[in-house]
Design an enzyme around this catalytic site. Structure first.
Site, PDB file in Angstrom:
ATOM      1  N   ASP A  55       0.844  -1.202   0.000  1.00  0.00           N
ATOM      2  CA  ASP A  55       0.000   0.000   0.000  1.00  0.00           C
ATOM      3  C   ASP A  55       0.881   1.255   0.000  1.00  0.00           C
ATOM      4  O   ASP A  55       0.382   2.375  -0.049  1.00  0.00           O
ATOM      5  CB  ASP A  55      -1.012  -0.008   1.151  1.00  0.00           C
ATOM      6  N   SER A  56       2.216   1.055  -0.024  1.00  0.00           N
ATOM      7  CA  SER A  56       3.136   2.168  -0.305  1.00  0.00           C
ATOM      8  C   SER A  56       2.795   2.805  -1.643  1.00  0.00           C
ATOM      9  O   SER A  56       3.229   3.923  -1.934  1.00  0.00           O
ATOM     10  CB  SER A  56       4.590   1.676  -0.316  1.00  0.00           C
ATOM     11  N   ASP A  94      -0.854  -6.292   0.066  1.00  0.00           N
ATOM     12  CA  ASP A  94      -1.226  -5.628   1.325  1.00  0.00           C
ATOM     13  C   ASP A  94      -2.732  -5.483   1.470  1.00  0.00           C
ATOM     14  O   ASP A  94      -3.423  -5.132   0.500  1.00  0.00           O
ATOM     15  CB  ASP A  94      -0.649  -4.207   1.340  1.00  0.00           C
ATOM     16  N   LYS A 123      -0.955  -9.436   3.370  1.00  0.00           N
ATOM     17  CA  LYS A 123      -0.149  -8.893   4.475  1.00  0.00           C
ATOM     18  C   LYS A 123      -0.996  -7.889   5.232  1.00  0.00           C
ATOM     19  O   LYS A 123      -1.684  -7.066   4.617  1.00  0.00           O
ATOM     20  CB  LYS A 123       1.124  -8.230   3.935  1.00  0.00           C
ATOM     21  N   GLU A 125      -0.973  -5.226   8.821  1.00  0.00           N
ATOM     22  CA  GLU A 125      -0.159  -4.596   9.859  1.00  0.00           C
ATOM     23  C   GLU A 125      -0.774  -4.956  11.195  1.00  0.00           C
ATOM     24  O   GLU A 125      -1.973  -4.736  11.406  1.00  0.00           O
ATOM     25  CB  GLU A 125      -0.116  -3.083   9.633  1.00  0.00           C
ATOM     26  N   GLU A 192       9.497  -3.914  10.253  1.00  0.00           N
ATOM     27  CA  GLU A 192       9.911  -2.653   9.622  1.00  0.00           C
ATOM     28  C   GLU A 192      10.475  -1.694  10.658  1.00  0.00           C
ATOM     29  O   GLU A 192       9.837  -1.439  11.693  1.00  0.00           O
ATOM     30  CB  GLU A 192       8.717  -1.991   8.896  1.00  0.00           C
TER      31      GLU A 192
HETATM   32  O1  KIV Z   1       3.594  -1.043   1.580  1.00  0.00           O
HETATM   33  C1  KIV Z   1       4.746  -1.475   1.447  1.00  0.00           C
HETATM   34  O2  KIV Z   1       5.416  -1.272   0.435  1.00  0.00           O
HETATM   35  C2  KIV Z   1       5.307  -2.266   2.533  1.00  0.00           C
HETATM   36  C3  KIV Z   1       6.781  -2.469   2.514  1.00  0.00           C
HETATM   37  C4  KIV Z   1       7.422  -1.241   3.003  1.00  0.00           C
HETATM   38  C5  KIV Z   1       7.190  -3.649   3.285  1.00  0.00           C
HETATM   39  O3  KIV Z   1       4.621  -2.664   3.415  1.00  0.00           O
END
Ligand code: KIV
Length: 275
Positions: A55-56, A94, A123, A125, A192
């Site tokens: 989600d970056s 994510d 994934k 958090e 992280e």
């Molecule tokens: O959103 C993302 O790109 C991430 C990485 C920084 C691991 O979670």
């Protein structure tokens, strides 16, 4: 039986089992984010083991200041494109902010990421508060990576993009959370922006693969935001992200150099780590 990447057909799909065997064999996992089919194919061909639609994308693709505005529709849109570029890499996606507030909602959204986006794993958090959600997903056949340490979706609660797990209490809490999430069934733990020594301790105590970003070299694998390591991200590059375009003749050569450095344990170097 785990086979070294160079002895394996380029198109053999990596599975969770293969990733676990790599950990057991001491082969470091090289992981990167991607957001489109062209970069996904480049990463795949360069030998990246795990490709994450992070989600970056809210920050590096959409230009937001945080990942909070990213939606399920955004994640599915980019996942579909990335999935078309992959032949070998394991594919992680994510779960965006507020897509997993309860086990039921998490399950519905994880199913969308797998069925519509083609994800092999989701994934989220988490901390110990997400153990029930992890249990529910795992119980329904959804592979899960639990992301601890700096959790960018909680940036407003954490007060910024800061190193987490410093100090005895915070370190103990993070270790307990990691153990609890592994017990709940998480297949991979991602750490992280935490002190190197804490990441090393967590990695020693867990059985599942541990992937780090800004967590030092003693974890089982590394991940970076693709645009950081290609020096595309505007503004300040995080201290832990090496510019792999330095000395590389092309983005493909930069990604190959990253895979090589991760496997050899030369990245991250001491200057990319936190105490
Ligand atoms: O959103 C993302 O790109 C991430 C990485 C920084 C691991 O979670």
């Amino acid at each position: 039986m785990y086979t070294q990447p160079e002895n394996r057909s380029k198109t053999e799909k990596l599975s969770l089992t293969a990733l676990a065997k790599m950990k057991a064999a001491g082969v470091k996992l090289a992981c990167l984010t991607a957001y489109d089919a062209s970069f996904a194919a480049l990463l795949d061909q360069a030998g990246v083991d795990v490709v994450l639609v992070g989600d970056s994308l809210g920050m590096v693709i959409q230009g937001h200041a945080t990942t909070v505005p990213v939606t399920m529709e955004d994640m599915i849109y980019h996942s579909r494109m990335v999935e078309r570029g992959l032949k070998r890499a394991f594919f992680m996606v994510d779960m965006p902010f507020m897509s997993y507030p309860t086990p039921d909602i998490a399950l519905r959204n994880a199913a969308r990421l797998m069925q519509e986006g083609g994800a092999h794993m989701v994934k989220l958090e988490g901390s110990s508060h997400q153990a029930d959600i992890v249990r529910c997903l795992i119980g329904n056949g959804v592979p899960v990576c639990a992301h601890l340490g700096l959790r960018p979706q909680s940036v407003h609660k954490l007060g910024g993009f800061k190193v987490q797990g410093r100090g005895e209490n915070a370190a103990r809490q993070m270790l307990e959370d990691a153990l609890l999430l592994e017990q709940a069934g998480a297949d991979i733990i991602l750490l992280e922006l935490i002190p190197r020594a804490l990441a090393a301790e967590i990695t020693r105590k867990l059985h599942v693969p541990v992937i780090g970003i800004g967590a030092g070299p003693e974890v089982d694998g590394q991940i970076l935001v693709l645009y950081d390591m290609l020096d595309i991200t505007p503004g300040h590059r995080p201290k832990f992200a090496r510019n792999f375009m330095d000395g590389a003749s092309s983005p493909r050569a930069a990604v190959e150099a990253y895979v090589k450095a991760v496997r050899a344990g030369t990245y991250p170097a001491p200057e990319h780590c936190f105490d």
